[in-house]
Design a protein around this motif. Structure first.
Motif, short mmCIF file in Angstrom:
data_model
loop_
_atom_site.label_atom_id
_atom_site.label_comp_id
_atom_site.label_asym_id
_atom_site.label_seq_id
_atom_site.Cartn_x
_atom_site.Cartn_y
_atom_site.Cartn_z
N ARG A 36 52.22 -102.14 -88.70
CA ARG A 36 50.84 -101.62 -88.58
C ARG A 36 49.93 -102.58 -87.82
NH1 ARG A 36 47.83 -100.61 -93.34
NH2 ARG A 36 49.15 -101.79 -94.75
N ILE A 37 50.49 -103.70 -87.33
CA ILE A 37 49.69 -104.72 -86.66
C ILE A 37 49.86 -104.58 -85.14
CG2 ILE A 37 49.26 -107.19 -86.39
CD1 ILE A 37 50.40 -107.54 -89.23
N TYR A 38 48.74 -104.57 -84.43
CA TYR A 38 48.76 -104.35 -82.99
C TYR A 38 47.91 -105.40 -82.27
CZ TYR A 38 50.95 -99.88 -83.91
OH TYR A 38 51.83 -98.91 -84.33
N PHE A 39 48.37 -105.74 -81.10
CA PHE A 39 47.67 -106.65 -80.21
C PHE A 39 46.91 -105.81 -79.19
CE2 PHE A 39 47.92 -111.21 -79.36
CZ PHE A 39 47.25 -111.31 -78.15
N ALA A 40 45.67 -106.15 -78.89
CA ALA A 40 44.91 -105.42 -77.87
C ALA A 40 45.23 -106.01 -76.50
CB ALA A 40 43.43 -105.51 -78.15
N GLN A 41 45.66 -105.18 -75.58
CA GLN A 41 45.90 -105.60 -74.21
C GLN A 41 44.85 -104.94 -73.31
OE1 GLN A 41 48.12 -107.90 -73.55
NE2 GLN A 41 50.22 -107.32 -74.06
N LEU A 42 44.46 -105.66 -72.27
CA LEU A 42 43.38 -105.18 -71.41
C LEU A 42 43.92 -104.88 -70.01
CD1 LEU A 42 40.28 -104.82 -70.84
CD2 LEU A 42 40.29 -107.21 -70.13
N ASN A 43 43.77 -103.63 -69.59
CA ASN A 43 44.07 -103.25 -68.21
C ASN A 43 42.79 -103.33 -67.39
OD1 ASN A 43 46.81 -102.77 -68.30
ND2 ASN A 43 46.61 -100.61 -68.78
N LEU A 44 42.83 -104.10 -66.32
CA LEU A 44 41.67 -104.28 -65.47
C LEU A 44 41.98 -103.75 -64.09
CD1 LEU A 44 38.82 -105.51 -65.17
CD2 LEU A 44 39.92 -107.68 -64.58
N LYS A 45 41.24 -102.71 -63.65
CA LYS A 45 41.51 -102.08 -62.37
C LYS A 45 40.82 -102.84 -61.25
CE LYS A 45 41.64 -97.59 -60.07
NZ LYS A 45 41.26 -96.18 -60.12
N LEU A 46 41.62 -103.26 -60.27
CA LEU A 46 41.10 -103.97 -59.11
C LEU A 46 41.54 -103.22 -57.86
CD1 LEU A 46 42.04 -107.59 -60.19
CD2 LEU A 46 39.83 -106.50 -60.43
N GLY A 47 40.67 -102.37 -57.33
CA GLY A 47 41.04 -101.55 -56.18
C GLY A 47 42.14 -100.57 -56.59
N ASP A 48 43.27 -100.66 -55.88
CA ASP A 48 44.40 -99.77 -56.20
C ASP A 48 45.35 -100.39 -57.21
OD1 ASP A 48 43.45 -97.89 -54.41
OD2 ASP A 48 44.52 -98.79 -52.71
N ASN A 49 45.10 -101.61 -57.62
CA ASN A 49 46.00 -102.31 -58.53
C ASN A 49 45.38 -102.48 -59.91
OD1 ASN A 49 48.02 -102.79 -56.52
ND2 ASN A 49 46.74 -104.43 -55.69
N ILE A 50 46.28 -102.65 -60.89
CA ILE A 50 45.85 -102.90 -62.28
C ILE A 50 46.53 -104.16 -62.76
CG2 ILE A 50 45.89 -102.05 -64.66
CD1 ILE A 50 45.95 -99.20 -63.53
N ILE A 51 45.75 -105.10 -63.29
CA ILE A 51 46.35 -106.28 -63.91
C ILE A 51 46.15 -106.17 -65.42
CG2 ILE A 51 46.01 -107.75 -61.89
CD1 ILE A 51 43.66 -109.06 -63.39
N THR A 52 47.13 -106.67 -66.16
CA THR A 52 47.10 -106.59 -67.62
C THR A 52 46.88 -107.98 -68.20
OG1 THR A 52 48.60 -104.69 -67.59
CG2 THR A 52 48.35 -105.84 -69.68
N LEU A 53 45.87 -108.10 -69.04
CA LEU A 53 45.49 -109.39 -69.63
C LEU A 53 45.60 -109.33 -71.15
CD1 LEU A 53 42.19 -109.95 -67.60
CD2 LEU A 53 44.45 -110.85 -67.04
N GLN A 54 45.86 -110.51 -71.73
CA GLN A 54 45.84 -110.60 -73.20
C GLN A 54 44.43 -110.87 -73.71
OE1 GLN A 54 48.65 -113.71 -74.07
NE2 GLN A 54 50.34 -112.62 -73.09
#
Length: 805
Positions: free
Chosen positions: A70-88
Motif C-alpha cells: 500500500r506504500i507508493y513513491f511519487a514520481q514526477l513527469n516533466l514535459k520539456l518540448g516533445d520529451n518527458i523526463i522523470t524525476l524522483q
C-alpha cells in the motif's frame, strides 16, 4: 483388504531400500567417478545457490515493511518540448495537498535528500547521514523501534530519531532517550527514539531522522515557494480499500488543478519496485537494476543446467560397464520401471551429497562474497522455507540430471548385452555430442560476456572524464568555514604551506548524484513556449583550474576579472549546444529577473556519472551558497604529508568540527559499482561454468575412449604411432568446440550489444579480440581436458583390449 494394502506398501519400501543400497554400493565401488560427478554437481549447486541468494537479496529490497503493497513513491513527469523526463523529486506542496484532496490516500510524508551534519554529545563528535521527514513517515513505515514511540517520536521540531549504531557511537551503553545533543555545533536536539539499523537491502539508509519543522527553520525560503519548489521526495500510503487507479488518476490531475499552465504530472509508483525499476524514457518505465537481477537468475539456471548436463554425460559414459548389470537384472525379472527408479535414486543420492558440499562451500565463501559486493547476505537456517527450497533444488537437480541416464541405461536389451554386444549406446552418441555443444556454447557466451563487461569497466575507469580526478580532494564547508572569510584564510594558509596549487568552492559534494535544476533560464533565440531544464552550480574563483577542466573559450572566474564575476556565468558545451549559441562568450542571458552574461565555456566533464553524457549546466559565482571546498593538491608534495597538513590547519581554524577530507577519485570509483559487481559475478561463475563444462567433455572423452579402445589397439598393432592416435581421438572433440563457438558468438554479440545500449560511453562489440580470446580459451581447455584421457588410452597396452577377441 488392509493386509493387502500393507503388503503393497511393504514391498514398495523394500524396493526403495534395495535401490538405495545399490546406489550406495555403486558410489563406493567407483570412488573416482563418483567424486568427479559429485564435485561437478556441488560446484554447480553452490554457484546456483549463491546467485539465487543474491537474487533473493535484491528482490527483497523494501519487502520487510508490513504494508509495502500500500506504500507508493511519487514520481514526477516533466514535459520539456516533445520529451518527458522523470524525476524522483516532487513539489514541497504535494504531500499536504494530496492528503487533503484525494480520498484514497491514508498518509503522506515528505522526505528530504540525505544530508551529513555533525552530531555532538559531550566528547563524542561524529557526522551522521540523516533525512528530514514528516512525522507521518514513521506511521507509513513500521521500523523496529528499540526505544521510544513512533506516534510521538517526531512530534516536536527539535526531536531526533537515531539508528542503533548511531546511538551506540554517541552514547555508548547509556540510555539515549531524553538526552540532548548538539546539531551542527549550534542547535540542540532531543533524542526521542532509537530504531534498529535499516537492513542493507532497504532503499532508505540513514543514521538519523529529523522533523520537517526543523527543515523549515533551516530553509525558511522554501516554505512558501509554491509548486515550483521541487525539493523533496513524497511517499504515500493508500487506504486498505482504496482503488489504486482512482488515486493515481486524481494525483496526475492534482498539480494542474493548482497551477493551470504547469508541465508537471505526478504519478504513483510502487515503493517495493523503487530500487529495481529506476529507468524511465520519455515518461515510460524501461527497466533498471531488475535487468541485472534477471540476468543473474538466468545465469543461476544456466550453471545448474551445465552441471546437470555434465552428470548426464559422465553417467552415460559408463554405459558399457553398467550394461551387463542392466542385462542381468532384466534377465532376473526387473522391469524397466524399477531400473529407472534405481538410476534416479542414484542421481538423487549424488545430488543430496553434492548439496551438502555446496552448502559447506557457501558457508566458507559467503563472508568473502559479502565483502566483495559490499552487501550482507545471511542464511536463515531456522526457516522451514529455506530447507524446503534446498530439498526442492536437490529433487529438481536429481531428476533433471538423472532422467536421461535413467531412461537410456534402463533401455538396454538383455540378450544383446549378455551376448557381448559392444556397440551399446551408438544411437545416443549424437545426443551426448549435442549436450556437450549446448554446454560449451553457454560457457563460451559467459566467457565473451565476462570479457566485454571487463573491457567496459576498464574503459569507464580509464576514459578521460574531462577533469583531473587525481590529487583532487574536497572538504565540507561547515562550522567556521560557513564564513567565506574563514575559507579564504584556509586557502592562504594551505598555499603558504605549499600543500595546494589552487582551491575553489562548489555547490555540494562534487561526486554526488543529481544537483539543482531549473527551467527559469532564458537566452536569445529561446521561444516563449520552449521548455528546457538546465542544471546550475555555485562555484568560487579558479573553478576550472582547480578541477583540471578546460576553458574552451572566454575565461574562468578570477580575482583579476572580479568586475565580470558578479554578473557573469560559465556554461558547459552541452549548454552551448542546447542554447544553439554560435558565439556564446558575451551573450546576455537571464535567470528569472536577474540579468547575466556568459564569460566562458567549459568542456563537458563527467563528475556525476561516467556512463552518460554531461547535461547542460550553468556555473555562477557564489562562495556563500557553496557547501564544499575543492582543493588541488601540489604534485610536488607527498600525498600523506599534504593530507596531514590540511587536517592540521583545518582543526586550528575550525576546532569544533573533525576534518573529513574526501578523495574525488574514490567517489568516482563508486560510479561504476554496479558494473564492477556484474564483472565480478560474471568472472566467478563463468569460470565455474567452464570447469563444469570440461568435466562434461571429460565424460564424453571417457565414453569415446571406452567405445574405441579395440579400434585403437588394432591400429597400434598395425603400426600407428602415438601422434596419429591422439589426433584421431581429439579431432572429433575439437569439431564440437568449434561448433559451440559458431553458435555462441552471434548469441553473445546480440546480448551484449543490447546491454551496452544503456551507455553513452561504451566499448565496441564489433571488436574481434574478445571472440578470438573466448575461442582460444575454450579450444585450449578442451584439448587439455581430452588429451589427458586420450593419452592414457593411446599409451595403453593393446593386449589388454584384444586378449579376449
Amino acid at each position: 483388504m488392509f493386509w493387502h494394502l500393507n503388503g503393497k506398501a511393504s514391498k514398495k519400501d523394500d524396493m526403495l531400500a534395495l535401490n538405495f543400497k545399490i546406489a550406495v554400493r555403486n558410489i563406493r565401488k567407483n570412488p573416482g567417478f563418483s567424486l568427479i560427478n559429485i564435485g561437478g554437481l556441488a560446484i554447480g549447486l553452490a554457484s546456483c545457490l549463491m546467485l539465487l541468494l543474491y537474487v533473493n537479496y535484491e528482490w527483497g529490497y523494501d519487502k520487510q515493511f508490513k504494508d509495502i503493497d500500500r506504500i507508493y513513491f511519487a514520481q514526477l513527469n516533466l514535459k520539456l518540448g516533445d520529451n518527458i523526463i522523470t524525476l524522483q523529486a516532487t513539489p514541497n506542496e504535494l504531500a499536504a495537498a494530496a492528503a487533503q484532496e484525494i480520498p484514497g490516500i491514508e498518509l503522506a510524508a515528505r522526505v528530504s535528500d540525505e544530508e551529513n551534519k555533525l552530531f555532538s554529545y559531550e566528547q563524542h563528535k561524529i557526522k551522521l547521514a540523516f533525512n528530514y521527514v514528516d512525522p507521518s513517515f514513521l506511521q507509513i513505515f513500521d521500523y523496529a523501534f528499540l526505544k521510544g514511540d513512533p506516534a510521538t517520536a517526531l512530534k516536536q521540531p527539535n526531536s531526533v530519531v537515531l539508528s542503533a549504531s548511531a546511538a551506540k557511537k554517541l552514547f555508548g551503553d547509556q540510555d539515549p532517550i531524553g538526552k540532548s545533543l548538539v546539531w551542527d555545533n549550534r542547535k540542540p536536539l532531543t533524542v526521542t527514539a532509537v530504531i534498529a539499523d535499516p537492513p542493507k537491502n532497504q532503499s532508505m539508509q540513514f543514521e538519523a531522522l529529523q522533523t520537517w519543522a526543523f527543515h523549515d527553520q533551516e530553509y525558511p525560503g522554501e516554505i512558501n515557494a509554491g509548486w515550483g519548489s521541487i525539493n523533496c521526495s513524497t511517499i504515500f500510503k493508500l487506504k486498505k480499500d482504496a482503488d489504486f487507479s482512482a488515486a493515481d488518476a486524481s494525483l496526475r490531475k492534482l498539480i494542474k488543478g493548482h497551477q493551470e499552465d504547469t508541465q508537471m504530472e505526478v504519478f504513483l509508483f510502487p515503493y517495493s519496485k523503487f530500487q529495481l525499476y529506476d529507468q524511465f524514457n520519455n515518461g515510460q518505465l524501461v527497466g533498471g537494476r531488475i535487468d541485472q537481477v534477471r540476468l543473474f537468475f538466468f545465469l543461476a539456471f544456466c550453471v545448474l543446467l551445465i552441471a546437470s548436463i555434465n552428470y548426464m554425460n559422465l553417467s552415460t559414459a559408463r554405459s558399457e560397464k553398467r550394461a551387463r548389470e542392466v542385462g542381468v537384472r532384466k534377465a532376473l525379472g526387473s522391469s524397466q520401471r524399477s531400473l529407472i527408479s534405481q538410476f534416479l535414486m542414484e542421481s538423487l543420492l549424488l545430488s543430496f551429497l553434492a548439496m551438502i558440499i555446496a552448502v559447506a562451500l557457501i558457508e566458507l565463501t559467503l563472508p568473502y562474497f559479502n565483502g566483495l559486493l559490499e552487501i550482507v547476505i545471511t542464511i536463515n537456517y531456522h526457516s522451514p522455507l529455506f530447507w524446503c527450497f534446498l530439498l526442492a533444488l536437490v529433487f529438481v537437480t536429481g531428476i533433471l540430471a538423472g532422467c536421461y541416464p535413467a531412461f537410456y541405461l534402463s533401455s538396454f536389451t538383455p540378450v544383446k548385452v549378455l551376448k557381448g554386444f559392444t556397440n551399446i549406446g551408438q544411437g545416443s552418441l549424437s545426443i551426448r555430442k549435442l549436450l556437450v555443444v549446448f554446454q560449451f556454447s553457454l560457457s563460451i557466451v559467459m566467457i565473451i560476456g565476462a570479457t566485454i563487461v571487463y573491457s567496459q569497466i576498464q574503459y569507464m575507469k580509464n576514459k578521460p572524464l574531462g577533469f583531473d580526478k587525481n590529487n583532487l580532494v574536497q572538504l565540507d564547508l561547515e562550522g567556521e568555514f560557513a564564513n567565506p572569510n574563514k575559507v579564504e584564510i584556509l586557502k592562504a594558509a594551505l598555499k603558504n604551506e605549499g600543500v595546494i596549487v589552487s582551491a575553489t568552492e562548489y555547490s555540494a559534494d562534487f561526486t554526488a548524484n543529481g544537483g539543482s535544476i531549473t527551467g527559469a533560464f532564458n537566452w536569445p533565440g529561446k521561444g516563449v513556449k520552449d521548455e528546457y531544464i538546465v542544471g546550475y552550480r555555485s562555484v568560487g574563483y579558479d573553478f576550472v583550474k582547480t578541477i583540471g577542466a578546460t576553458v574552451m573559450s572566454g575565461a574562468d572566474f578570477s580575482r583579476h576579472l572580479s568586475s565580470d564575476t558578479a554578473s557573469g556565468v560559465l556554461i558547459n558545451q552541452a549548454a552551448v549546444k542546447m542554447m544553439a549559441l554560435k558565439q556564446p562568450v558575451g551573450t546576455p542571458i537571464s535567470w528569472g529577473t536577474q540579468k547575466l552574461k556568459i564569460i566562458g565555456v567549459v568542456n563537458d566533464y563527467n563528475n556525476v556519472t561516467v556512463t552518460q553524457k554531461a547535461e547542460a549546466t550553468v556555473f555562477y559565482y557564489s562562495p556563500q551558497k557553496s557547501k564544499t571546498l575543492l582543493l588541488r593538491l601540489s604534485p610536488s608534495h607527498p600525498l600523506n604529508a599534504a593530507v596531514q597538513s590540511i587536517n592540521k590547519i583545518s582543526r586550528q581554524l575550525n576546532p569544533a568540527y573533525p576534518p573529513g577530507l574526501k578523495y574525488v577519485s574514490e567517489g568516482m570509483e563508486q560510479k561504476i559499482k554496479s558494473e564492477k559487481l556484474l564483472g565480478v559475478l560474471s568472472n566467478i561463475f563463468g569460470s565455474f561454468a567452464i570447469v563444469i563444462s570440461c568435466l562434461g567433455l571429460l565424460g564424453l572423452a571417457l565414453y569415446m575412449a571406452e567405445q574405441r579402445k579395440r579400434e585403437i589397439s588394432i591400429r597400434k598393432v598395425l603400426g600407428a604411432d602415438l601422434k596419429s592416435i591422439l589426433l584421431l581421438l581429439n579431432k572429433d572433440f575439437i569439431k564440437l568446440v568449434l561448433i559451440s563457438n559458431v553458435i555462441a558468438i552471434p548469441i553473445a554479440y546480440i546480448l551484449l550489444t543490447n546491454w551496452l545500449k544503456t551507455y553513452d560511453y561504451k566499448v565496441s562489440t564489433g571488436s574481434l579480440w574478445p571472440y578470438f580470446m573466448a575461442s582460444g580459451i575454450s579450444l585450449t581447455i578442451a584439448v587439455l581436458t581430452i588429451s589427458m584421457q586420450s593419452f592414457k588410452v593411446a599409451k595403453a597396452n593393446p593386449v589388454d583390449a584384444l586378449k579376449y577377441e
